[in-house]
Each structure stands twice: as structure tokens, then as C-alpha cells.
Design a protein around this motif. Structure first.
Motif, PDB file in Angstrom:
ATOM      1  N   GLU A 211       0.841  -1.183   0.000  1.00 45.17           N
ATOM      2  CA  GLU A 211       0.000   0.000   0.000  1.00 45.17           C
ATOM      3  C   GLU A 211       0.884   1.245   0.000  1.00 45.17           C
ATOM      4  O   GLU A 211       2.005   1.224   0.513  1.00 45.17           O
ATOM      5  CB  GLU A 211      -0.918   0.016   1.222  1.00 45.17           C
ATOM      6  N   LEU A 213       2.363   4.831   1.061  1.00 42.58           N
ATOM      7  CA  LEU A 213       2.565   5.421   2.375  1.00 42.58           C
ATOM      8  C   LEU A 213       2.823   6.910   2.237  1.00 42.58           C
ATOM      9  O   LEU A 213       3.298   7.386   1.204  1.00 42.58           O
ATOM     10  CB  LEU A 213       3.747   4.761   3.085  1.00 42.58           C
ATOM     11  N   ASN A 347       8.223  -0.962   7.554  1.00 40.66           N
ATOM     12  CA  ASN A 347       6.963  -0.217   7.501  1.00 40.66           C
ATOM     13  C   ASN A 347       5.821  -1.209   7.361  1.00 40.66           C
ATOM     14  O   ASN A 347       6.031  -2.425   7.386  1.00 40.66           O
ATOM     15  CB  ASN A 347       6.966   0.851   6.385  1.00 40.66           C
ATOM     16  N   THR A 348       4.630  -0.701   7.193  1.00 39.75           N
ATOM     17  CA  THR A 348       3.448  -1.557   7.214  1.00 39.75           C
ATOM     18  C   THR A 348       3.393  -2.539   6.054  1.00 39.75           C
ATOM     19  O   THR A 348       2.590  -3.485   6.074  1.00 39.75           O
ATOM     20  CB  THR A 348       2.170  -0.689   7.226  1.00 39.75           C
ATOM     21  N   ASN A 349       4.232  -2.341   5.058  1.00 42.50           N
ATOM     22  CA  ASN A 349       4.280  -3.276   3.935  1.00 42.50           C
ATOM     23  C   ASN A 349       5.155  -4.489   4.222  1.00 42.50           C
ATOM     24  O   ASN A 349       5.336  -5.341   3.346  1.00 42.50           O
ATOM     25  CB  ASN A 349       4.780  -2.556   2.675  1.00 42.50           C
ATOM     26  N   ASP A 385       6.692   4.788  -3.460  1.00 42.81           N
ATOM     27  CA  ASP A 385       5.832   5.225  -2.364  1.00 42.81           C
ATOM     28  C   ASP A 385       5.430   4.112  -1.407  1.00 42.81           C
ATOM     29  O   ASP A 385       4.664   4.349  -0.468  1.00 42.81           O
ATOM     30  CB  ASP A 385       4.580   5.933  -2.903  1.00 42.81           C
ATOM     31  N   ASN A 386       5.958   2.895  -1.598  1.00 44.65           N
ATOM     32  CA  ASN A 386       5.744   1.852  -0.586  1.00 44.65           C
ATOM     33  C   ASN A 386       6.988   1.642   0.277  1.00 44.65           C
ATOM     34  O   ASN A 386       7.056   0.700   1.043  1.00 44.65           O
ATOM     35  CB  ASN A 386       5.331   0.527  -1.243  1.00 44.65           C
ATOM     36  N   GLN A 390       8.812   4.083   8.489  1.00 41.47           N
ATOM     37  CA  GLN A 390       7.905   4.360   9.602  1.00 41.47           C
ATOM     38  C   GLN A 390       8.774   4.268  10.858  1.00 41.47           C
ATOM     39  O   GLN A 390       9.030   3.186  11.393  1.00 41.47           O
ATOM     40  CB  GLN A 390       6.740   3.371   9.620  1.00 41.47           C
TER      41      GLN A 390
END
Length: 576
Positions: A211, A213, A347-349, A385-386, A390
Motif C-alpha cells: 500500500e 505510504l 513499515n506496514t508493507n 511510495d511503498n 515508519q
């Protein structure tokens, strides 16, 4: 490299630094841990013709010196150094030791520390702000044979530092806004530092399990980062940290605009903002970073004077006498290499492969090199952009969710010890296709390179440094790591004759491992690292130490001071 402008002499009534004339402040082509020769550097002053002055004379004019912190040991060369036997045998033993330090499958390896990963890379950022090696001759390097230790006098004569050894953020500000827009210059928009965009790659359909970020990239041209030190684009963690410094500066200007009557704002100028950024950075480096990775009692003792420093430079020391200690830059400060992980919960990915089979459990070290300018950004013009950081996952602020699979890396740095993560045994982005296989093997093996460089540059042994500091040297049993049976590292120590004369870099790592359980530096490592950083601040008449500044006199988050790495990242807008 271009001539640096003189900076104004006062900011808000306080003295500020006047730039060293002609000092190169934009270094685009250096690699971490490496060096370049004088002939490889572009002209410092582009208005000079090639025949106007000897090339090395220009470098000496526009650089700062290296030296030895322990001058008493320099005079004892080679008695206070590695075993006095044929150099080829010592080199072979050092290569064996460096190779043994790299973890292999099945090894017990390094455990996790309680130190968040951000401290590893804050330390790397500080290193790039303090030192950049250049030398007159190739033979001061570690890739040519025969490799023999140099006389300390020759090392000091031939090795120069392209950075001022001050925590003054030249790596961020370059030559300042007056030079913005020129080739190989840091770009500005007025007084603000330019921030680069991300490249959209996750818009539908996008990669599975990914997704987009919120985030940004360093400013780039043709993938190359337009920053004051190209080494800060060698891995994505330090690149995103450098980006945080750019954003922190801009956030200070925004704070000025929101607080025009504050005495902190002063005249609201670029110089006022830069000085405050420097002071916050310096304070955090001493009171958060140093007190985490070194013994806080040593740091406080050096600050209060209860521990008399060996490296003590007065604020009125002439600039050409403010040197960078080799025991710090070549040995002790390389403790951070042992803290590097093979992968990060980035990060969340990443993470949670049990809930999403298409999601990788970690951002591997190789990928963190790939998604930089040096790694070609995996073919993207800017950071995809992924891939933004974070930072909550790197600071200890955001705990790992309950039930996180073991495949997801912990959110801690590795312990400071004699175990090196496997990726550091074959570094990405090192050497090139034109480099010989033998030289590539040396450059890519970080532990081997560290040990050979310490030998080449006549760094004293750990035992000699301990005695000089009045600290009891570690015993043979403390130097050996195996409790029940010898380890490969133990074998390399014994076979190399390094138990009585131990390379300083290894000694600092083993001291932390044996005496501090890998959670911080031991007595010798703490003294060298803390004394050097605090000593450089004392030598800088504009530092927070000499200006009696503390974060209560700086920018704030609400009413809270910016006095830690986490609050620094929050103020910059890159941390929740």
C-alpha cells in the motif's frame, strides 16, 4: 566542490562559526568506511588552473588533520601495537579473525540488545558529519600488497579529513542557500531545504500486499541524491534519517513563523534556524545517543570534569590544530557495525506473513541498499511510495504486535559484540566492475577491512590503550568468547597471537560483550567515543556546550522540549 561562503559572526547575540575558507562541504562520491586519494578529488577551488599549485597542497589547505589521541603510545610504535612479526603473517591472521566474526548458519550469533535500531543509524549519520578520509597516496589504503603498518608520522602526514571535525551539519547544509542551484550543490527554496517526491508505484493494481505510504525522498537528479554527503544515500535508513534533518530545518522555520515574538525566533533568519538545528542535534547526540551507547557515568564525568579527558581542546584552538583521533574514527567508533541487523521491520508493507502471504517479513539489508541512489532505486527515478520509513518501528515507540511471527525481525539493534551480521560479509554497493576480485573481496568484507585498516594506520592495541587510560586490561578469559568450547573467533585470536595484543576495534567490541552484556560500550570504548565527541564540541566555540545552551532555549512541541531522538523525529514530522 566549491568555495564555502563565510557565515555571519553572530546569531541572536551569540557567536557563530566562521566557515573555514575553501573547505569542501559537498562530498558526493565517497563511500562509507572508504577513502579517496587526492588525485581522485575534483578541484576544491574551480577557479584555479591545474598548474597553479601542487594538488596535495590544495587538499591540505582545505581539509583538517587526523591525529592520535594517545600520543604516548604513538611514541612507542611498534611496541604498543600488533604483534611484531612478518607483516604477511599478521595480515593473514587479521583476515582470519575478520572472517570468523561474520555469523555463519548454525552459529549462536549475536542476541538482540535493548537499544532501538535508530541509534545504529544516528551514529552513522554523526560519523559522516565528522569524518571523510582522503590521502595523498594509494599506499595508505588496505588493498595493495605488501600490506605493512605505516609509521604514525607518515599516517598523520598523508591522511586528511575533508570534514570539519565538528557536529555542524555540513553534510546537511552543504555550502548554504547562496550556492543553491549550482552543480553538485544542496538545493534550497529560499531559506528552506528542498524535499524530494516519492514515485507512485502502488496505484491500482499495484504489487500484492503493498500500500502507498505518506512520506518523501531526498532531492534527486537522475537518481543521485543532492545532499552534502553522498554516503548518506548508501542505505535507506540513513537516507531517510538525512531526510528527517532536512524536514527538521524546515519545521524550525515554520515554528519561527508561528512564534514570531519568541526570543528563540530572534530575527527568524536562515542562520538562526541553522544554529538551533545544530544545537538540538548536538544536545541529543550527547544526552541521548552517547548516554545510550556509552556508559552514562563516563559521559557525565567528562561533561563535569570529574574525569580528566585525554582529548581536550580549548575553544580557542586554531582550526588547523583541531584533529580527529584515529583511535576513534578507525577503531572505537566502528562499534556500530556490530549493531547492524540483516533485516528490519521497516513499515506496514512488511511483517505479519501469517496474515498476508504476499508480504515479506522484513526489509532485508540488501533491499535497504537497493532502494537508494547507489543501488539504482530498483529502477525508479525516486523512492517508491511503498518504501518510506515508519520510524515508530525503529525507535522503540511502537511495540511489536502480540503474536508477531518469529520471521519478523525484532525492533532492536543487535548487541555490541564480536558477531557481525552476514550481509556485512559481502557488502552491497561496494567496489565496481573494474575492481579486481582480490580488492573486491577486501572492500566487501567489512570486518576484514576494519582490522586491516587499523593495522595499516598504526592504531595501538586495546591493552595499550587501557593501560594508558589507567583501566585494567581484559584478561585472556574475558577475551575468549567460548564458555564450553572454543569458537572460530577464539581460534583466530589464539592462532593470530592476539590475546596479549588485541586489535583496538575488536577489543572495544569484546569489552562491550564481556563487561556490559553488549548493551553499551565498556570502559575503554566509552572513553574514546565520548571523549572524542565531547572534545570536538568543546573545541567549537559555537557549540551548545560553550554557549551554555539547552533545549529549554530551543523550539518545542507544544510546551515540550526537543531533547531526544524521538522528539527530534516528531518535530520533523516523520514520527507519530
Amino acid at each position: 566542490m566549491t568555495e564555502a561562503p563565510e557565515r555571519p559572526s553572530r546569531v541572536d547575540g551569540r557567536r557563530t562559526r566562521r566557515a573555514t575558507p575553501d573547505l569542501p562541504r559537498v562530498l558526493t562520491d565517497l563511500r562509507h568506511g572508504g577513502h579517496v586519494t587526492g588525485d581522485e578529488l575534483p578541484a576544491v577551488d574551480p577557479t584555479r588552473r591545474r598548474g597553479d599549485a601542487p594538488r596535495w597542497a590544495q587538499i591540505v589547505e582545505t581539509s583538517t588533520p587526523f591525529g592520535y589521541m594517545f600520543d604516548d603510545l604513538r611514541g612507542l610504535f611498534p611496541a604498543a601495537h600488533l604483534p611484531d612479526r612478518p607483516a604477511a603473517a599478521v595480515v593473514a591472521s587479521l583476515k582470519a579473525l575478520g572472517t570468523a566474526m561474520v555469523e555463519q548458519p548454525g552459529d549462536p550469533g549475536s542476541a538482540d540488545s535493548a537499544i532501538p535500531p535508530i541509534y545504529t543509524y544516528w551514529g552513522q549519520f554523526v560519523d559522516h558529519d565528522l569524518t571523510a578520509n582522503t590521502d595523498r597516496e594509494d599506499d595508505i589504503g588496505v588493498t595493495d600488497l605488501p600490506l605493512q603498518p605505516l609509521q604514525p608520522e607518515k599516517v598523520v602526514r598523508l591522511l586528511r579529513n575533508l570534514r570539519e571535525p565538528r557536529l555542524n551539519l555540513d553534510s546537511v547544509y552543504g555550502n548554504g542557500p547562496d550556492f543553491s542551484g549550482g552543480p553538485d550543490q544542496v538545493p534550497y527554496d529560499g531559506d528552506r531545504l528542498v524535499i524530494g517526491p516519492l514515485t507512485p508505484v502502488v496505484s491500482p493494481p499495484g504489487p500484492p500486499g503493498q500500500e502507498p505510504l505518506i512520506g518523501d525522498d531526498l532531492p534527486r537528479e537522475n537518481q543521485k541524491a543532492q545532499i552534502g554527503d553522498g554516503r548518506n544515500d548508501e542505505n535507506l535508513i540513513v537516507a531517510q534519517l538525512h531526510l528527517a534533518f532536512l524536514k527538521f530545518h524546515n519545521a524550525v522555520l515554520d515554528w519561527f513563523a508561528a512564534n514570531p515574538t519568541s526570543p528563540v525566533t530572534g530575527d527568524g533568519s536562515f542562520e538562526q534556524a541553522r544554529q538551533l538545528v545544530e544545537w538540538h542535534y548536538q544536545w541529543i547526540t550527547v544526552h541521548d545517543f552517547l548516554k545510550t551507547i556509552a556508559d552514562p557515568a563516563v559521559v557525565d564525568g567528562l561533561l563535569t570534569g570529574t574525569i580528566p579527558p585525554r582529548f581536550d581542546l580549548a575553544p580557542d584552538t586554531p582550526p588547523d590544530e583541531v584533529f580527529m583521533p584515529l583511535e576513534f574514527s578507525v577503531a572505537a567508533y566502528r562499534f556500530g557495525h556490530s549493531m547492524v541487523r540483516a533485516g528490519y521491520d521497516w513499515n506496514t508493507n512488511f511483517g505479519a506473513p501469517g496474515t498476508n502471504p504476499d508480504r515479506s517479513p522484513s526489509a532485508t539489508f540488501e533491499l535497504l541498499f537497493l532502494f537508494t541512489g547507489g543501488g539504482g532505486l530498483a529502477g525508479s527515478p525516486t523512492l517508491p511510495d511503498n518504501w518510506p520509513a515508519q520510524f515508530e518501528r525503529l525507535t522503540g515507540f511502537e511495540p511489536r504486535p502480540p503474536g508477531t511471527p518469529d520471521a519478523v525481525p525484532p525492533r532492536f539493534a543487535r548487541k555490541i559484540d564480536t558477531h557481525v551480521a552476514p550481509p556485512l560479509g559481502n557488502l552491497a554497493n561496494e567496489a565496481n566492475d573494474e575492481t579486481s576480485d582480490r580488492i573486491q573481496r577486501i572492500l566487501k568484507r567489512l570486518a576484514v577491512r576494519n582490522l586491516l585498516r587499523g593495522y595499516r594506520l598504526a592504531i595501538p592495541t586495546g591493552q595499550a590503550v587501557a593501560r594508558s587510560l589507567g583501566i585494567p586490561p581484559m584478561t585472556r578469559s574475558q577475551l575468549l568468547t567460548g564458555e564450553d568450547r572454543p569458537t572460530p573467533v577464539d581460534d583466530a585470536l589464539v592462532d593470530g597471537g592476539f590475546l596479549e595484543d588485541t586489535p583496538l576495534w575488536f577489543y572495544v567490541l569484546r569489552e562491550a560483550e564481556a563487561l556490559e552484556n553488549g548493551e553499551r560500550l565498556g570502559p575503554v570504548g566509552s572513553r574514546i567515543v565520548a571523549e572524542t565527541i565531547i572534545g570536538q564540541l568543546r573545541a567549537d566555540p559555537t557549540s551548545f556546550l560553550n554557549q551554555n545552551w539547552d533545549p529549554s532555549q530551543g523550539v518545542t512541541i507544544g510546551s515540550d522540549p526537543v531533547d531526544t531522538i524521538v522528539s527530534f523525529l516528531r518535530f520533523a514530522g516523520v514520527h507519530r
